[in-house]
Design an enzyme around this catalytic site. Structure first.
Site: not given
Length: 309
Positions: A90, A121
């Site tokens: 963004e 992870e």
């Protein structure tokens, strides 16, 4: 053939504990469930407020890195990685920055943005490899993890530190200590989730607030705004093109016609049009003043001996 059990890790983090305020949430009415979740969510801003001092240190590290020609890297897994990827994406249209200025590294790669990748992870080696391949001395690397112990993230931060980068860690585990290789620890205490261990809830909300504040403050410090206006935005559609004219009107108090003409004269460069209108110098002089002041509008106006409101 005997099946070898997968490794089991018991995470000691407040986000994994049961919340005494929501033990009967499955017995509540719909509005009761929503009220209980909302009551927990209202605790998040105060928790973020408590770590603003540490967050400010991270912002200053990021500004130093970017001013020195380096980059900012986000590293996360699961919800943390997705939020980091969103924040980095963004910044491109909002502040007209290069897409490689803020780089998001997500455990499991692009596929894991839409669907969980098994054990991604837990791969500290993969995290370290990401940093070795992309981090340069002088960069800033910010890890994000609800538990404070995600191996992919900690492996990445340790490797980034070895590469000569400054590092920070956003953690949802306020009880945890600062891991080796981390320069600034931002440990936000959002407490147990409404649903135990569901860190997409309060922990994720805190991460979103922290990331948005971190990146926005960094952009402000780099002169990507004028006052509270998005003067560096990229006008990629009709709505945003209309917003650029409105921003000029807000900043200068001049008419739509005058602002539209100035924007056209400046070849669509909002900052150039703004300095031109506020200073009275022509667009070439406005562009030169901005170039000499790293695109910072107030500094450009100061150099032209104009006192902006």
């Amino acid at each position: 053939m005997m099946t070898v059990p997968r490794q089991v890790v018991h995470v000691d983090s407040p986000t994994e504990q049961r919340n005494p305020r929501t033990t009967d949430i499955d017995l509540m009415s719909t509005i009761g469930i929503l009220g209980a979740i909302n009551a927990e969510d209202r605790r998040v801003p105060d928790a973020v407020n408590a770590v603003l001092g540490q967050l400010a240190v991270a912002v200053d590290h990021a500004v130093e890195a970017l001013r020195g020609g380096g980059r900012v890297h986000y590293v996360g897994a699961g919800t943390s990685g997705r939020l980091a990827t969103l924040d980095a994406a963004e910044l491109v249209p909002t502040f007209n920055v290069s897409p490689d200025l803020f780089v998001a590294h997500h455990a499991g790669g692009e596929q894991a943005l839409r669907q969980a990748v098994e054990n991604a992870e837990d791969d500290a080696i993969a995290g370290a490899a990401e940093m070795t391949a992309s981090v340069e001395p002088g960069d800033f690397v910010l890890g994000i993890t609800a538990s404070g112990r995600t191996p992919y993230v900690l492996g990445a931060l340790a490797a980034a530190s070895r590469r000569g980068a400054k590092t920070g860690l956003v953690s949802g585990n306020a009880k945890g200590s600062k891991p080796p290789g981390v320069d600034v620890l931002i440990a936000v205490d959002t407490g147990p989730e409404a649903i135990a261990g569901s860190t997409r809830m309060k922990a994720g909300t805190a991460q979103k607030l922290i990331l948005t504040s971190f990146s926005t403050a960094t952009m402000i410090k780099l002169g990507r705004t004028y006052s509270n206006l998005m003067v560096s935005m990229r006008a990629t559609n009709a709505k945003l093109r209309g917003r650029t004219v409105r921003i000029l009107q807000e900043a200068t108090g001049m008419t739509m016609a005058v602002c539209s003409d100035a924007l056209t004269e400046a070849d669509g460069e909002l900052k150039v049009a703004l300095v031109h209108l506020l200073s009275g110098v022509d667009v070439r002089g406005a562009a030169a003043a901005l170039s000499a002041n790293d695109g910072h509008v107030r500094k450009a106006l100061d150099s032209l001996h104009i006192r902006a409101s």
